[in-house]
Scaffold this active site. Structure first.
Site, PDB file in Angstrom:
ATOM      1  N   LYS A 195       0.738  -1.136  -0.427  1.00 46.54           N
ATOM      2  CA  LYS A 195      -0.071   0.160   0.279  1.00 46.54           C
ATOM      3  C   LYS A 195       1.109   1.501  -0.146  1.00 46.54           C
ATOM      4  O   LYS A 195       1.649   1.311   0.570  1.00 46.54           O
ATOM      5  CB  LYS A 195      -0.750  -0.526   0.567  1.00 46.54           C
ATOM      6  CG  LYS A 195      -1.787   0.797   1.355  1.00 46.54           C
ATOM      7  CD  LYS A 195      -2.816   0.817   2.601  1.00 46.54           C
ATOM      8  CE  LYS A 195      -3.422   3.048   2.912  1.00 46.54           C
ATOM      9  NZ  LYS A 195      -4.224   2.089   4.053  1.00 46.54           N
ATOM     10  N   ARG A 205     -10.344   9.867   2.618  1.00 42.52           N
ATOM     11  CA  ARG A 205     -10.196  10.942   3.424  1.00 42.52           C
ATOM     12  C   ARG A 205     -11.536  11.440   4.317  1.00 42.52           C
ATOM     13  O   ARG A 205     -12.235  12.168   4.848  1.00 42.52           O
ATOM     14  CB  ARG A 205      -8.915  11.171   3.181  1.00 42.52           C
ATOM     15  CG  ARG A 205      -8.022  10.362   3.359  1.00 42.52           C
ATOM     16  CD  ARG A 205      -6.490  10.587   3.586  1.00 42.52           C
ATOM     17  NE  ARG A 205      -5.265   9.365   3.609  1.00 42.52           N
ATOM     18  CZ  ARG A 205      -3.881   9.574   3.492  1.00 42.52           C
ATOM     19  NH1 ARG A 205      -3.880  11.176   3.668  1.00 42.52           N
ATOM     20  NH2 ARG A 205      -3.374   9.135   3.600  1.00 42.52           N
ATOM     21  N   LYS A 248      -2.183  -1.039  -3.699  1.00 42.91           N
ATOM     22  CA  LYS A 248      -2.921  -0.170  -3.750  1.00 42.91           C
ATOM     23  C   LYS A 248      -2.616   1.205  -3.478  1.00 42.91           C
ATOM     24  O   LYS A 248      -0.724   1.074  -3.143  1.00 42.91           O
ATOM     25  CB  LYS A 248      -3.513  -0.044  -2.429  1.00 42.91           C
ATOM     26  CG  LYS A 248      -4.378   1.027  -1.738  1.00 42.91           C
ATOM     27  CD  LYS A 248      -5.094   0.540  -0.663  1.00 42.91           C
ATOM     28  CE  LYS A 248      -6.234   1.843  -0.237  1.00 42.91           C
ATOM     29  NZ  LYS A 248      -6.425   2.006   0.859  1.00 42.91           N
TER      30      LYS A 248
HETATM   31  C1  PBG Z   1      -7.041   3.749   5.916  1.00 42.64           C
HETATM   32  C2  PBG Z   1      -7.670   4.011   4.805  1.00 42.64           C
HETATM   33  C3  PBG Z   1      -6.650   4.267   3.108  1.00 42.64           C
HETATM   34  C4  PBG Z   1      -7.911   3.917   2.420  1.00 42.64           C
HETATM   35  C5  PBG Z   1      -8.355   2.742   3.080  1.00 42.64           C
HETATM   36  N1  PBG Z   1      -7.741   2.270   3.940  1.00 42.64           N
HETATM   37  C6  PBG Z   1      -6.873   5.720   3.296  1.00 42.64           C
HETATM   38  C7  PBG Z   1      -5.261   5.495   4.381  1.00 42.64           C
HETATM   39  O1  PBG Z   1      -4.112   4.777   4.004  1.00 42.64           O
HETATM   40  O2  PBG Z   1      -5.058   6.970   4.620  1.00 42.64           O
HETATM   41  C8  PBG Z   1      -7.714   4.447   0.967  1.00 42.64           C
HETATM   42  C9  PBG Z   1      -8.836   4.072  -0.116  1.00 42.64           C
HETATM   43  C10 PBG Z   1      -9.163   4.845  -0.762  1.00 42.64           C
HETATM   44  O3  PBG Z   1      -8.760   5.802  -1.006  1.00 42.64           O
HETATM   45  O4  PBG Z   1      -9.968   4.276  -2.062  1.00 42.64           O
HETATM   46  N2  PBG Z   1      -6.269   3.259   6.761  1.00 42.64           N
END
Ligand code: PBG
Length: 327
Positions: A195, A205, A248
């Site tokens: 990620k 967010r 991701k």
């Molecule tokens: C946080 C989380 C995020 C996403 C999924 N889980 C955002 C981040 O890491 O700040 C992002 C998913 C998306 O943008 O569709 N644990």
């Protein structure tokens, strides 16, 4: 005369489909869902046209309508009232809290769906970070205990799969052990293996009001410039017992998806994230792109790169398109 004419295999729609190498199916898709407190609430996410935050009652209706379209896997994410957030994210493991209680309702009404539930502190943290913050640092090991409690609350509520999404160290092994010790050997783990610290998470967010209050997530999420580092993360996840590895975001990281697909025998998931969805929707609303064609191309290319599973906000749009075009 030309002996080899590759165009012969493209001369009609039937032949093009016959020789098509990658295909998206509705059963490959997981729809992320946003959950809010209250009743009878459905609020659009302004940066994600067509995507809503639902209160639990309406979320159940939404899931029902997805099931009719053939979508059977869901990744819900909770939006928690600021008043319930604190530095230790305790609301995340309150068994009567919004998230575990909604997981219970979904599994009671739709026992056959697959739920992939989120394990990270950020929705419940007053600091907006995925781990405990101390003197500006994000603590790794100290956060484990909080995550373990969350995992048990979700497993007890009936989740099918945990999605530990904080990109810190030792998550998979710790959670696997806690689950097994408590008899939850059947609860799977889809690890957020690679990620990246990505600006494409912006709309997510916004949807959850979960942006970090200070700093960024670069000490735990991966540097977008790195590819081989994903192998270190993946080796650890496999050793620690992950069932599925995820990359991701998706489209900017297709090479990483291919790398993991070629290196591991586990299924590979790709998370086509909020910003990737927002870009296509926004350009299509302006008439600058054909949104439907871009959606199909993006999802097909994620499959071509090697993803077996795609988490995407387009799941419903795709299912509608599929019903229209494959009857
Ligand atoms: C946080 C989380 C995020 C996403 C999924 N889980 C955002 C981040 O890491 O700040 C992002 C998913 C998306 O943008 O569709 N644990």
């Amino acid at each position: 005369m030309l002996i080899r004419r590759p165009r012969r295999n493209r001369k009609s729609a039937v032949i093009r489909q016959m020789v098509q190498e990658s295909r998206v199916g509705v059963e490959d898709l997981i729809l992320p869902l946003f959950l809010i407190e209250g009743e009878n609430k459905k609020v659009e996410v302004s940066s994600m046209p067509g995507i809503y935050r639902y209160s639990a009652d309406l979320l159940l209706e939404e899931i029902q309508s997805c099931i009719r379209l053939g979508i059977k896997s869901f990744a819900p994410f909770p939006s928690i009232d600021d008043a319930l957030k604190n530095t230790l994210a305790t609301e995340g493991h309150n068994p009567e809290g919004l998230y575990p209680s909604t997981i219970r309702k979904i599994k009671k009404n739709f026992p056959d769906v697959c739920l992939i539930t989120d394990i990270a502190m950020d929705p419940y943290s007053s600091d907006g970070h995925d781990g405990i913050v101390k003197d500006g640092k994000i603590l790794n090991d100290e956060t484990l205990e909080v995550l373990g409690k969350m995992a048990l609350a979700q497993a007890e509520a009936g989740t099918d799969m945990l999605g530990p999404s904080d990109m810190m160290d030792g998550r998979i092994g710790y959670l696997r052990q806690i689950l097994d010790e408590h008899g939850f050997t059947e609860v799977s783990i889809m690890s957020y293996t690679a990620k990246y610290a990505s600006a494409f998470y912006g709309p997510f967010r916004d949807a959850l009001n979960s942006a970090p209050k200070s700093g960024d997530k670069k000490t735990y999420q991966m540097n977008p410039a790195n590819r081989t580092e994903a192998l270190i993360e993946a080796d650890l996840d496999i050793e620690e017992g992950a069932d599925i590895l995820m990359v991701k975001p998706a489209i900017p990281y297709l090479d990483v998806i291919r790398l993991l697909k070629d290196s591991y025998a586990t299924p590979i998931a790709a998370y086509h994230v909020s910003g990737e969805y927002a870009m296509i929707k926004a350009a299509s609303e302006k008439g600058w792109l054909n949104g439907e064609q871009c959606m199909l191309e993006a999802l097909t290319c994620i499959k071509r790169a090697g993803a077996d599973i795609i988490l995407t906000y387009f799941a419903k749009d795709f299912a509608h398109w599929y019903q229209k075009n494959n009857q």
